[in-house]
Design a protein around this motif. Structure first.
Motif, PDB file in Angstrom:
ATOM      1  N   GLY A   1       0.787  -1.218   0.000  1.00  0.00           N
ATOM      2  CA  GLY A   1       0.000   0.000   0.000  1.00  0.00           C
ATOM      3  C   GLY A   1       0.821   1.271   0.000  1.00  0.00           C
ATOM      4  O   GLY A   1       0.284   2.361   0.242  1.00  0.00           O
TER       5      GLY A   1
ATOM      6  N   THR B   1      -0.898  -5.406   2.793  1.00  0.00           N
ATOM      7  CA  THR B   1      -2.047  -4.628   3.262  1.00  0.00           C
ATOM      8  C   THR B   1      -3.000  -4.248   2.138  1.00  0.00           C
ATOM      9  O   THR B   1      -4.227  -4.419   2.249  1.00  0.00           O
ATOM     10  CB  THR B   1      -1.545  -3.349   3.961  1.00  0.00           C
ATOM     11  OG1 THR B   1      -0.607  -3.717   4.964  1.00  0.00           O
ATOM     12  CG2 THR B   1      -2.706  -2.594   4.597  1.00  0.00           C
ATOM     13  N   ALA B   2      -2.449  -3.705   1.052  1.00  0.00           N
ATOM     14  CA  ALA B   2      -3.301  -3.245  -0.048  1.00  0.00           C
ATOM     15  C   ALA B   2      -4.041  -4.408  -0.697  1.00  0.00           C
ATOM     16  O   ALA B   2      -5.222  -4.291  -1.060  1.00  0.00           O
ATOM     17  CB  ALA B   2      -2.462  -2.509  -1.087  1.00  0.00           C
TER      18      ALA B   2
END
Length: 866
Positions: free
Chosen positions: A634, A772-773
């Motif tokens: 991210g 995360t992304a």
């Protein structure tokens, strides 16, 4: 002797010595400008510990071309005299380093090793520093290195060494000038104005001591005047000796001084008693380097040249067997005897290259070129070609292209077909490294055209082998084998083992990337490696390691790749083979990425892209790995890296560069919902893969086309059974395959294509990786399909752990907070001290700090520890 304001530095050294005594060896980098007292601190520390410890001392010399491994030879004599290679022998560097390490491991007492003035160290010595520094924690040894930090410019080789030493076993100390109160107190006690002494000296202990020692009357305006004032008070005989010694950075042997100045004893007796000059082991030198430099600078150019001429003559008379060739070159330069520079520099360069000091060899060949003033094209040709080759090995490809082109122009004037073809073949290789496919193919084709009708020769065999390599990089396997076999036929006919090894590497590589012939390819590459090792072909040893490691990553033979890359990188580091080293590091970053070690991959790739003038072939891979990790986590700055990689990849015209970049861009498009690849360009890539039969609907490429809604670019019929280069014939949806290979990210993506429970497993895997992304993206897709009870991910305590420390690393970090040492931590956690050491290295890397104390501090500040 009491050292003013140096107590904390001595205490730090003593603390590190106790640590070494517990079996946790470490390095200490003691920095400071000339005159701040680095040597004094080290001497007092060694004197205080002389009775209970083994002390080994070595020094680096301020020569134009430092003697390879000079301080290592110093300590080898002290450690065990028979470790020194016999006169005339060329030591195998790796073996020599290992023998020193083994001898150190046998020492019953804790060993203190001191290398002074490593800012003057040659490349081979710096390699030893890296070698020992990375293994020091295995010894009961304290390794102290002093250097002048104000002389370490941004591109200085020592900076690279400092950045590569393990932070957990490294202490950095920087001496500072003495404070104004301390200087004033010293001056007043000797009857001088404290304010004046401080303003002149700036707190430099050397300046202060020289001013206060009574060598000159009153307080001079500056230290130069102080030294010259002392000089001017000497007798004419003393002045002559001082002048001679001033042009010798490494001191002067008594036997030479006696021949230059027979009455030298009368001239230096007072200087030695007053300790302005030091006599040690038959060598006379100034106690303070700044004394020598001041006197040398005061000499008229004519006197300086004359002295260097006389010294040069002495060294040349004793050249045979003296091993003083580096000093000969130094004094030849200063004597304006440029013909001797051009005579001796290539000799020294060949020796340096033979022991793996290729950076030193490059510098020496350049000296020969720069100082050449004749019109002998044959000598220039030799220097041009040798210099270009050393530039090629040490990652200076643009410079290599310039000088190979100059050599080619001279060969064209001579109308020498064989050498013209040889130069063209080498230019083809160089342009390939620079990512310029058109130039590489042009020169490669011209080389064959020139040599095709010529008799069998090494140049002709190399031209064929080079063409094999060019075909290899275009995935044209049949053509690669065709040209490789032609090269081998000539090489065997003329007993050219070097070209034979190179051609085997090309053929082995193309076979290794084909599913049906992986083992055969590995066998050919292993054979190439054996031939290269046996014959000392440094370049081809490195190329074989590179081929095994890089292809191993491609075909998902990760253990084979890891072994080859680890050995290859170490081999290259020990021999200054920077080009192959960075190429292997790029492959190592890819391996770490694919096997889920993202922090390590990120660190390697991040370091590579910071290298000035990193050649495109390596830069493409590093940019792609770095950008991939960034966008999966991210981070916002991934796209510019991918676009740079795409530009460079297209210049190479090689699918093995283009496909990984396109895969990353397609994944980025999936994450962001935006398009960055024009359909025409993407369709062209698909067509090229289909034509080469390296595409399948089971491939990662097709998988990402589907994810981004671009699978319409592929015809309905199955275009082939093989996957594109880089996918290693994978079946994307086969979870077990990815799991067996050890590819957690691809395993998660495959799981996500399954049932709801599989999607949840996929999410857990991705959360563990720190993607995360990607996690947010698939959560959105899960919600859109109506899946309930989606795992929320890590708990708040874990979310605060932004460095993604493992549970074991958190355990170790908590004990670091208690100031425990490795053995104590190991006892608490029931693991070995060595395992603790590995965990600490990982913690420092993830927290991006360079000491245990800073790791604890950073962990508290970020909420990881309370």
């Amino acid at each position: 002797m009491y050292l003013i304001e140096r107590e904390e530095f001595l205490a730090s050294l003593q603390s590190d010595l106790r640590r070494a005594g517990r079996g946790e060896g470490c390095c200490v980098m003691l920095a400071g400008e000339a005159g701040l007292g680095k040597t004094s601190v080290v001497r007092q520390f060694c004197a205080a510990n002389d009775n209970e410890h083994t002390i080994l001392q070595g020094t680096c010399d301020a020569l134009f071309t430092p003697r390879p491994l000079a301080p290592l030879y110093d300590i080898a004599w002290q450690l065990r005299p028979d470790l020194w290679p016999q006169a005339g022998d060329t030591p195998d560097r790796a073996a020599f380093f290992s023998s020193i390490f083994q001898e150190l491991s046998k020492q019953k007492q804790t060993t203190i090793i001191v290398f002074e003035d490593v800012h003057w160290a040659d490349e081979a010595t710096l390699d030893f520093v890296k070698f020992l520094g990375r293994r020091i924690s295995q010894l009961s040894c304290l390794f102290i290195l002093t250097y002048r930090d104000n002389e370490i410019y941004p591109g200085h080789p020592l900076r690279n060494v400092l950045g590569q030493l393990p932070v957990h076993s490294l202490t950095r100390l920087t001496l500072k000038p003495l404070t104004r109160p301390a200087v004033e107190k010293m001056a007043v006690e000797r009857g001088y104005s404290g304010e004046d002494v401080y303003s002149i000296s700036g707190g430099n202990p050397f300046y202060i001591n020289e001013i206060l020692a009574g060598y000159s009357e009153g307080v001079p305006d500056n230290i130069k005047d102080s030294v010259l004032s002392v000089y001017n008070q000497q007798t004419e005989k003393t002045k002559r000796v001082w002048e001679i010694l001033s042009v010798l950075p490494t001191g002067f042997e008594v036997k030479y001084l006696e021949r230059m100045e027979p009455a030298y004893i009368e001239g230096i007796e007072h200087s030695i008693s007053s300790k302005i000059l030091i006599l040690n082991a038959g060598i006379i030198f100034f106690k303070h380097e700044l004394y020598r430099r001041t006197i040398e600078a005061s000499l008229s150019p004519f006197v300086r040249i004359a002295l260097n001429k006389r010294i040069l003559s002495l060294f040349r008379e004793d050249f045979e067997g003296s091993g003083e060739i580096e000093r000969i070159i130094h004094h030849a330069k200063n004597a304006n005897e440029y013909e001797w520079v051009t005579h001796y520099a290539p000799i020294a360069a060949r020796h340096a290259a033979s022991v793996g000091s290729h950076t030193e060899a490059r510098r020496l060949y350049l000296s020969a070129i720069e100082y050449y003033q004749g019109d002998n094209n044959d000598l220039l040709l030799q220097c041009y070609e040798c210099y270009a080759y050393e530039c090629y090995l040490t990652n200076k490809h643009k410079e290599a292209i310039i000088y190979t082109t100059r050599a080619l122009n001279i060969w064209k004037e001579k109308n020498d077909a064989e050498h013209i073809g040889k130069a063209m073949q080498f230019l083809s290789r160089l342009w390939w490294y620079e990512g310029n496919r058109k130039q590489a193919e042009s020169y490669g084709g011209q080389a064959i055209e020139v040599l095709q009708g010529q008799p069998s020769s090494k140049a002709k065999a190399m031209a064929f082998s080079n063409m094999s390599q060019l075909k290899l990089t275009l995935d044209q396997s049949d053509d690669c084998l065709f040209w490789g076999e032609k090269a081998i036929a000539i090489a065997q006919d003329i007993d050219d083992k070097e070209t034979y090894a190179q051609a085997l590497a090309c053929m082995g590589s193309t076979l290794m990337t084909s599913k049906s012939s992986i083992q055969k390819g590995v066998e050919l590459l292993q054979k190439s490696l054996e031939i290269a090792l046996e014959n000392g072909y440094h370049e081809h040893v490195a190329r074989a390691y590179t081929a095994i490691g890089t292809n191993g990553v491609t075909v998902k033979e990760y253990q084979l790749a890891k072994t080859a890359l680890t050995a290859g990188i170490l081999y290259c580091e020990e021999r200054d083979l920077d080009s192959q080293k960075v190429y292997m590091l790029a492959s190592q970053a890819r391996l770490k990425l694919e096997t889920g070690h993202w922090d390590e991959a990120y660190g390697i790739a991040g370091s590579l892209v910071k290298i000035e003038d990193l050649f495109p072939i390596a830069k493409i891979g590093a940019l792609t790995v770095l950008a991939t990790i960034k966008f999966r986590r991210g981070e916002q700055d991934a796209l510019p890296l991918l676009l740079d990689a795409r530009t460079l990849a297209f210049q190479t015209m090689e699918l093995q560069r283009i496909i990984p970049v396109y895969l990353a861009l397609l994944e980025y498009e999936w994450l962001t919902g935006k398009s960055y690849i024009e359909p025409a360009a993407l369709s062209g890539a698909v067509d090229a893969m289909v034509q080469l039969k390296v595409f399948s609907k089971k491939s990662r490429f097709y998988f990402w086309l589907g994810k981004t809604g671009k699978d319409y670019l592929v015809a309905d019929e199955n275009p082939g059974e093989k996957d594109e280069r880089g996918s290693s014939r994978s079946v994307v949806n086969d979870v077990e395959v990815w799991e067996n290979w050890g590819c957690p990210y691809e395993q998660a993506l495959a799981l996500f294509e399954g049932a709801d429970k599989d999607k949840k497993k996929a999410l857990a895997l991705l959360q563990a990786l720190g993607a995360t992304a990607v996690c947010e993206k698939i959560k959105q897709e899960m919600r859109a399909t109506g899946i309930k009870s989606i795992p929320r991910g890590a708990r708040q305590s874990t979310l605060s752990n932004q460095a993604h420390l493992t549970l074991r690393e958190l355990d170790v970090l908590k004990l670091l907070k208690e100031s425990l040492q490795n053995k104590e931590i190991g006892d608490r956690l029931f693991i070995s001290a060595k395992t603790v050491d590995h965990h600490i290295s990982s913690i420092l890397l993830k927290l991006q700090v360079n000491s245990r104390a800073r790791a604890v501090q950073q962990a508290i500040q970020s909420g990881i520890l309370k």
